[in-house]
Design a protein around this motif. Structure first.
Motif, short mmCIF file in Angstrom:
data_model
loop_
_atom_site.label_atom_id
_atom_site.label_comp_id
_atom_site.label_asym_id
_atom_site.label_seq_id
_atom_site.Cartn_x
_atom_site.Cartn_y
_atom_site.Cartn_z
N LYS A 28 0.83 13.60 -52.20
CA LYS A 28 1.88 12.24 -52.32
C LYS A 28 1.74 11.68 -53.57
CE LYS A 28 -0.89 11.08 -49.18
NZ LYS A 28 -1.89 10.53 -48.13
N GLN A 29 2.44 10.77 -53.92
CA GLN A 29 2.35 10.09 -55.49
C GLN A 29 1.45 8.65 -55.02
OE1 GLN A 29 3.42 11.22 -58.27
NE2 GLN A 29 2.27 9.85 -59.28
N ALA A 30 0.57 8.63 -55.90
CA ALA A 30 -0.43 7.29 -55.64
C ALA A 30 0.41 6.40 -56.35
CB ALA A 30 -1.58 7.64 -56.42
N LEU A 68 -8.18 11.38 -56.20
CA LEU A 68 -6.81 11.56 -55.91
C LEU A 68 -6.70 12.76 -55.11
CD1 LEU A 68 -4.84 10.59 -59.21
CD2 LEU A 68 -4.88 9.27 -56.81
N GLU A 69 -7.29 13.90 -55.34
CA GLU A 69 -7.32 15.15 -54.68
C GLU A 69 -7.97 14.98 -53.38
OE1 GLU A 69 -9.13 19.86 -54.80
OE2 GLU A 69 -9.30 18.62 -56.63
N SER A 70 -8.96 14.45 -53.29
CA SER A 70 -9.57 14.17 -51.77
C SER A 70 -8.69 13.27 -50.77
CB SER A 70 -11.04 13.51 -52.09
OG SER A 70 -10.77 12.29 -52.37
N GLU A 71 -7.79 12.74 -51.45
CA GLU A 71 -7.02 11.84 -50.44
C GLU A 71 -5.56 12.48 -50.74
OE1 GLU A 71 -7.71 9.27 -48.59
OE2 GLU A 71 -9.84 9.70 -49.26
N TYR A 73 -3.46 13.28 -52.98
CA TYR A 73 -2.41 12.71 -54.02
C TYR A 73 -2.27 13.72 -55.16
CZ TYR A 73 -2.65 8.11 -51.79
OH TYR A 73 -2.31 7.04 -50.87
N TYR A 74 -1.16 13.58 -55.79
CA TYR A 74 -0.89 14.58 -57.27
C TYR A 74 -1.84 13.95 -58.06
CZ TYR A 74 3.62 16.17 -55.48
OH TYR A 74 4.59 16.55 -54.83
N PRO A 75 -2.45 14.78 -58.74
CA PRO A 75 -3.38 14.47 -60.18
C PRO A 75 -2.34 13.64 -61.10
CG PRO A 75 -2.99 16.74 -60.01
CD PRO A 75 -2.36 16.00 -58.93
N ILE A 76 -3.26 12.90 -62.22
CA ILE A 76 -2.53 12.15 -63.02
C ILE A 76 -2.97 13.06 -64.48
CG2 ILE A 76 -2.44 9.92 -61.96
CD1 ILE A 76 -5.07 9.32 -63.61
N LYS A 77 -1.85 13.01 -65.46
CA LYS A 77 -2.23 13.69 -66.73
C LYS A 77 -2.90 12.83 -67.78
CE LYS A 77 1.76 17.14 -66.18
NZ LYS A 77 1.27 17.35 -64.84
N ALA A 78 -2.92 11.59 -67.53
CA ALA A 78 -3.46 10.55 -68.41
C ALA A 78 -3.74 9.49 -68.04
CB ALA A 78 -2.35 10.14 -69.54
#
Length: 82
Positions: A28-30, A68-71, A73-78
Motif C-alpha cells: 500500500k502507499q503510506a 514501512l516494510e513491516s506494515e 507499505y511501499y518504501p520511500i526513496k527520499a
C-alpha cells in the motif's frame, strides 16, 4: 487408476498455486502523515543511538523503510519534508 492419479496431480498443482498466491502481499502507499510520524520516531532513535550527522539521512531513510516494510507499505526513496 489413471484418472485417480491425474486427479491427485491436478489437486496438488492447484493447491500449490493457491498457497503461493497467499504469500504475495499487496503493498500500500503510506500517507504523508504516517511517513512524517515515522520520521519523528526514527529521529528519536537516531538521538538514542548517537548517530553521526554525516550518517543521519541514511539512518533515517533505512529506519523509515524498515517500518514501512513491516506494515506492507511501499518504501520511500527520499526523506519527507515536514
Amino acid at each position: 487408476m489413471k484418472k485417480t492419479l491425474i486427479a491427485c496431480i491436478l489437486l496438488t498443482l492447484v493447491s500449490s498455486s493457491s498457497f503461493a498466491q497467499e504469500d504475495e502481499v499487496e503493498l500500500k502507499q503510506a500517507s504523508k502523515e504516517y511517513v512524517l510520524s515515522l520520521l519523528k520516531m526514527c529521529q528519536g532513535y537516531a538521538v538514542e543511538d548517537e548517530t553521526p550527522k554525516d550518517e543521519l539521512d541514511a539512518y533515517l531513510l533505512t529506519c523509515i523503510n524498515d517500518e514501512l516494510e513491516s506494515e506492507d507499505y511501499y518504501p520511500i526513496k527520499a526523506l519527507p519534508k515536514a
